[in-house]
Design a protein around this motif. Structure first.
Motif, PDB file in Angstrom:
ATOM      1  N   THR A  83       0.834  -1.214   0.000  1.00 26.36           N
ATOM      2  CA  THR A  83       0.000   0.000   0.000  1.00 26.36           C
ATOM      3  C   THR A  83       0.864   1.258   0.000  1.00 26.36           C
ATOM      4  OG1 THR A  83      -0.114  -0.056   2.433  1.00 26.36           O
ATOM      5  CG2 THR A  83      -1.895  -1.155   1.215  1.00 26.36           C
ATOM      6  N   GLY A  84       2.117   1.112  -0.430  1.00 21.94           N
ATOM      7  CA  GLY A  84       3.050   2.229  -0.390  1.00 21.94           C
ATOM      8  C   GLY A  84       2.819   3.243  -1.487  1.00 21.94           C
ATOM      9  N   PRO A  85       3.743   4.203  -1.627  1.00 21.23           N
ATOM     10  CA  PRO A  85       3.547   5.314  -2.568  1.00 21.23           C
ATOM     11  C   PRO A  85       3.776   4.961  -4.038  1.00 21.23           C
ATOM     12  CG  PRO A  85       5.663   5.521  -1.467  1.00 21.23           C
ATOM     13  CD  PRO A  85       4.965   4.363  -0.823  1.00 21.23           C
ATOM     14  N   TYR A  86       4.380   3.813  -4.330  1.00 26.18           N
ATOM     15  CA  TYR A  86       4.662   3.478  -5.738  1.00 26.18           C
ATOM     16  C   TYR A  86       3.393   2.868  -6.341  1.00 26.18           C
ATOM     17  CZ  TYR A  86       7.127   1.817  -9.870  1.00 26.18           C
ATOM     18  OH  TYR A  86       7.540   1.593 -11.163  1.00 26.18           O
ATOM     19  N   GLU A  87       2.651   3.648  -7.084  1.00 29.70           N
ATOM     20  CA  GLU A  87       1.324   3.258  -7.548  1.00 29.70           C
ATOM     21  C   GLU A  87       1.296   2.013  -8.434  1.00 29.70           C
ATOM     22  OE1 GLU A  87      -0.689   6.531  -9.284  1.00 29.70           O
ATOM     23  OE2 GLU A  87      -0.720   7.721  -7.421  1.00 29.70           O
ATOM     24  N   PRO A  88       2.250   1.798  -9.372  1.00 31.24           N
ATOM     25  CA  PRO A  88       2.138   0.609 -10.233  1.00 31.24           C
ATOM     26  C   PRO A  88       2.122  -0.717  -9.471  1.00 31.24           C
ATOM     27  CG  PRO A  88       3.694   2.175 -11.162  1.00 31.24           C
ATOM     28  CD  PRO A  88       3.331   2.692  -9.812  1.00 31.24           C
ATOM     29  N   LEU A  89       2.633  -0.740  -8.233  1.00 31.81           N
ATOM     30  CA  LEU A  89       2.663  -1.993  -7.472  1.00 31.81           C
ATOM     31  C   LEU A  89       1.648  -2.018  -6.342  1.00 31.81           C
ATOM     32  CD1 LEU A  89       6.522  -2.684  -7.194  1.00 31.81           C
ATOM     33  CD2 LEU A  89       4.853  -3.802  -8.688  1.00 31.81           C
ATOM     34  N   GLN A  90       0.833  -1.000  -6.222  1.00 34.15           N
ATOM     35  CA  GLN A  90      -0.163  -0.988  -5.153  1.00 34.15           C
ATOM     36  C   GLN A  90      -1.176  -2.110  -5.355  1.00 34.15           C
ATOM     37  OE1 GLN A  90      -1.891   2.918  -4.950  1.00 34.15           O
ATOM     38  NE2 GLN A  90      -0.115   3.813  -3.915  1.00 34.15           N
ATOM     39  N   GLY A  91      -1.478  -2.819  -4.244  1.00 37.60           N
ATOM     40  CA  GLY A  91      -2.403  -3.942  -4.295  1.00 37.60           C
ATOM     41  C   GLY A  91      -1.751  -5.266  -4.630  1.00 37.60           C
ATOM     42  N   ARG A  92      -0.434  -5.271  -4.939  1.00 38.97           N
ATOM     43  CA  ARG A  92       0.281  -6.517  -5.253  1.00 38.97           C
ATOM     44  C   ARG A  92       0.749  -7.187  -3.971  1.00 38.97           C
ATOM     45  NH1 ARG A  92       2.823  -6.629 -10.328  1.00 38.97           N
ATOM     46  NH2 ARG A  92       3.696  -8.629  -9.632  1.00 38.97           N
ATOM     47  N   SER A  93       0.720  -8.519  -3.972  1.00 41.52           N
ATOM     48  CA  SER A  93       1.225  -9.286  -2.834  1.00 41.52           C
ATOM     49  C   SER A  93       2.733  -9.415  -2.958  1.00 41.52           C
ATOM     50  CB  SER A  93       0.575 -10.671  -2.809  1.00 41.52           C
ATOM     51  OG  SER A  93       1.081 -11.444  -1.740  1.00 41.52           O
ATOM     52  N   MET A  94       3.457  -9.158  -1.855  1.00 37.72           N
ATOM     53  CA  MET A  94       4.918  -9.197  -1.870  1.00 37.72           C
ATOM     54  C   MET A  94       5.435  -9.442  -0.468  1.00 37.72           C
ATOM     55  SD  MET A  94       5.715  -5.127  -2.374  1.00 37.72           S
ATOM     56  CE  MET A  94       4.778  -5.097  -3.892  1.00 37.72           C
ATOM     57  N   THR A  95       6.692  -9.843  -0.367  1.00 39.55           N
ATOM     58  CA  THR A  95       7.296 -10.076   0.941  1.00 39.55           C
ATOM     59  C   THR A  95       7.650  -8.747   1.602  1.00 39.55           C
ATOM     60  OG1 THR A  95       9.519 -10.235  -0.002  1.00 39.55           O
ATOM     61  CG2 THR A  95       8.269 -12.285   0.192  1.00 39.55           C
ATOM     62  N   GLN A  96       7.841  -8.808   2.919  1.00 33.54           N
ATOM     63  CA  GLN A  96       8.250  -7.607   3.642  1.00 33.54           C
ATOM     64  C   GLN A  96       9.623  -7.133   3.185  1.00 33.54           C
ATOM     65  OE1 GLN A  96       6.592  -5.675   5.880  1.00 33.54           O
ATOM     66  NE2 GLN A  96       4.810  -6.904   5.316  1.00 33.54           N
ATOM     67  N   ALA A  97      10.473  -8.057   2.747  1.00 28.11           N
ATOM     68  CA  ALA A  97      11.800  -7.672   2.275  1.00 28.11           C
ATOM     69  C   ALA A  97      11.688  -6.753   1.062  1.00 28.11           C
ATOM     70  CB  ALA A  97      12.615  -8.915   1.930  1.00 28.11           C
ATOM     71  N   TYR A  98      10.834  -7.142   0.095  1.00 29.24           N
ATOM     72  CA  TYR A  98      10.667  -6.320  -1.101  1.00 29.24           C
ATOM     73  C   TYR A  98       9.930  -5.030  -0.778  1.00 29.24           C
ATOM     74  CZ  TYR A  98       9.582  -5.076  -5.923  1.00 29.24           C
ATOM     75  OH  TYR A  98       9.479  -4.416  -7.121  1.00 29.24           O
ATOM     76  N   SER A  99       8.928  -5.129   0.097  1.00 27.87           N
ATOM     77  CA  SER A  99       8.155  -3.938   0.463  1.00 27.87           C
ATOM     78  C   SER A  99       9.029  -2.908   1.175  1.00 27.87           C
ATOM     79  CB  SER A  99       6.980  -4.352   1.353  1.00 27.87           C
ATOM     80  OG  SER A  99       6.243  -3.227   1.770  1.00 27.87           O
ATOM     81  N   SER A 100       9.888  -3.379   2.086  1.00 32.50           N
ATOM     82  CA  SER A 100      10.753  -2.435   2.797  1.00 32.50           C
ATOM     83  C   SER A 100      11.801  -1.832   1.874  1.00 32.50           C
ATOM     84  CB  SER A 100      11.423  -3.128   3.986  1.00 32.50           C
ATOM     85  OG  SER A 100      12.272  -4.184   3.549  1.00 32.50           O
ATOM     86  N   THR A 101      12.237  -2.591   0.856  1.00 34.12           N
ATOM     87  CA  THR A 101      13.165  -2.030  -0.125  1.00 34.12           C
ATOM     88  C   THR A 101      12.497  -0.901  -0.910  1.00 34.12           C
ATOM     89  OG1 THR A 101      14.247  -4.186  -0.344  1.00 34.12           O
ATOM     90  CG2 THR A 101      14.685  -2.568  -2.050  1.00 34.12           C
ATOM     91  N   LEU A 102      11.220  -1.100  -1.275  1.00 35.77           N
ATOM     92  CA  LEU A 102      10.476  -0.023  -1.944  1.00 35.77           C
ATOM     93  C   LEU A 102      10.311   1.181  -1.020  1.00 35.77           C
ATOM     94  CD1 LEU A 102       7.661  -2.039  -3.769  1.00 35.77           C
ATOM     95  CD2 LEU A 102       9.743  -1.097  -4.758  1.00 35.77           C
TER      96      LEU A 102
END
Length: 546
Positions: A83-102
């Motif tokens: 649910t972060g600020p990068y809109e093209p990936l909003q709503g995608r399922s991902m690991t916390q590792a990838y999410s924290s990198t974003l």
């Protein structure tokens, strides 16, 4: 006025406390003596010795930037919806590792800059270690008494590869996790125990749920701690054994000529560290690298096109792409030769050769003396040829790691490109060795001509009869000294009588192959005696410093 007197008294007391504390420590430990020796250590001023400093300062930048990134990175493999600020990936399922990198890239102030500086510093760190080791190899700086330092350097390079791979895999994006999938295949290719070993490393079938936290510990604590310990050991050995140096007037095999650590080297080194830091920051700010948001989160059923790892592990990818698809079924086990040989056996052989090469060359030469003067690569044509052949071998494997991109760019089939690189891998290294050896001998002939005729002045004279002649001037004493001062071992020979073992025959044959080809330089008997004196090993009682 009273305040000024109070400050003066405080400064006086602080000075007295410092002196008394130093005196107390120096009475129990040789602090003053060690400090005096360290501050007066001579450092060479040739540019080639800065390569090791680039590696050291890049590692310091890695520590600083890595510490900052640690505050925000989460290595968890638990999946959640982004649910972060990068809109093209909003709503995608991902690991916390990838999410924290974003989040580091888009939310944390200065996070993207620090991430990119960290990545660039890692690439420069490994590149500097590689070029530094090549300098040590081509100049013979690994010979006695520096064999242990060579082993430390090779171990540092191996650990740096592991550290780079672990850090590269942590973001868990599609590109890095594809490399992690390749690593799992390599682990699983080990005969008999491969499957169990892969399950133990990944905590179950790939990708498991523990590999990233484990890699995080390896990347953050284990490998950096080992690297710091080895760097300290390396620096202690450098201080104790002294630097090698290039042959020049006043520099012999028995002295060390250079600038003292304080203040000259300290001032230069501080400025050089700031330059390295500035260049890495400039790259991190303006040269985009590893845009993980463009790759997306890892999915086991997806592989991105043009997927290549960082250059330092690209040779493994290339070796696997060039290896034919050979497999063997034996006693219920499948031996994957197409993975085992290029990704396990080949690196094992390469690093074994690197670790043992100083002892191999010592055995070939039969030379047990200490060496503190650098060899000019042209004066050791066989060693130089072997080094260039190894570089060509590595370069072809690196190109093979991107054979699909090369095939697409030149509009040829991938199969054709693979066969071209396979043939090149067999033929190019021997050709590079032969060409390099002939080039080294040609450069030795050029040195001989310079010593005999002098250097060209650029003036051409024409006689009354039309004959053209070029004028030469004698070489300067420093240049003549540099060309003449070389130490080439004599090839070993077999005894005239008595039985000879196969080991002795092999040793002699290799020695002849290594050292039979060289160009004799014009020198008088007196000059040869001086050369022998200046290349003689140092006095075991003590060495001399200038």
């Amino acid at each position: 006025m009273p305040l000024q007197k109070r400050r003066t008294r405080l400064k006086a007391r602080a000075g007295e406390a410092t002196i008394s504390g130093f005196t107390a420590v120096d009475g129990r430990l040789p602090v003053a003596e060690l400090a005096r020796q360290l501050l007066r250590k001579a450092f060479p001023d040739h540019w080639s010795f800065l390569l090791g400093e680039v590696a050291l300062y890049s590692f310091l930048v890695l520590l600083l930037t890595g510490t900052y990134l640690t505050l925000f990175f989460d290595p968890s493999m638990v999946e959640s919806v982004y649910t972060g600020p990068y809109e093209p990936l909003q709503g995608r399922s991902m690991t916390q590792a990838y999410s924290s990198t974003l989040d580091i890239s888009f939310d944390v102030r200065g996070g993207l800059l620090i991430r990119q500086v960290h990545h660039w510093a890692a690439l420069v760190f490994l590149a500097a270690i590689t070029v530094h080791m090549l300098r040590v190899f081509f100049t013979g700086a690994f010979r006695k008494p520096r064999e242990a330092n060579w082993i430390v350097g090779v171990t540092l390079f191996l650990l740096a590869l592991l550290e780079g791979f672990a850090g590269y895999s942590l973001p868990d994006d599609l590109l890095s996790a594809t490399g992690l999938r390749t690593a799992a295949t390599i682990v699983g290719s080990v005969p008999i125990v491969g499957t169990n070993l892969e399950m133990a490393v990944f905590g179950g079938e790939f990708p498991g749920h523990v590999i990233l936290p484990r890699l995080y510990v390896v990347h953050l604590l284990l490998v950096p701690g080992l690297i710091v310990a080895l760097i300290v050991a390396h620096l202690i050995l450098v201080v104790y054994l002294k630097h090698t140096q290039w042959a020049a007037q006043g520099k012999t095999n028995s002295n060390v000529v250079g600038q003292p650590m304080f203040p000259q080297f300290t001032a230069k080194s501080t400025g050089f560290f700031l330059m390295v830091f500035g260049v890495l920051t400039f790259l991190g700010a303006l040269a985009q690298i590893n845009p993980v948001w463009a790759y997306g989160p890892y999915r086991a059923d997806q592989v991105s096109g043009d997927a290549q790892p960082d250059w330092y592990v690209g040779f493994l990818e290339g070796a696997m792409r060039l290896m034919p698809p050979w497999e063997t079924n034996f006693a219920g086990h499948t031996i994957m030769w197409n993975v085992l040989i290029p990704a396990v056996v080949l690196p094992g052989v390469v690093f074994t050769v690197l670790f043992l090469y100083p002892f191999f060359e010592k055995w070939v030469t039969g030379d047990r003396r200490e060496h503190h003067l650098c060899d000019r690569p042209r004066n050791r044509p066989t060693r130089t040829g072997l080094g260039v052949a190894a570089i060509v071998f590595y370069a072809i494997l690196l190109l093979a790691g991107g054979n699909d991109v090369i095939a697409f760019s030149f509009r040829v089939s991938v199969n054709t490109m693979t066969w071209i690189l396979r043939i090149a891998l067999v033929l190019a290294p021997p050709l590079a060795f032969a060409a390099t050896k002939r080039l080294c001998l040609a450069l030795q002939m050029r040195d001989r001509r310079l010593l005999t005729e002098g250097e060209e002045t650029g003036q051409v004279t024409q006689s009354p009869y039309g004959e053209l002649s070029e004028s030469h001037r004698a070489l300067s004493p420093p240049t003549r000294y540099r060309l003449l001062l070389r130490d080439i071992p004599e090839p070993l020979s077999l005894p005239a009588e008595g039985p000879v073992s196969r080991r002795r025959r092999l040793n002699t044959a290799l020695s002849v192959w290594f050292y039979r080809d060289y160009v004799e330089l014009p020198a008088t008997d007196e000059q040869r005696a001086k050369i022998a004196q200046r290349t003689a090993p140092p006095d075991p009682v003590g060495d001399h410093h200038d």
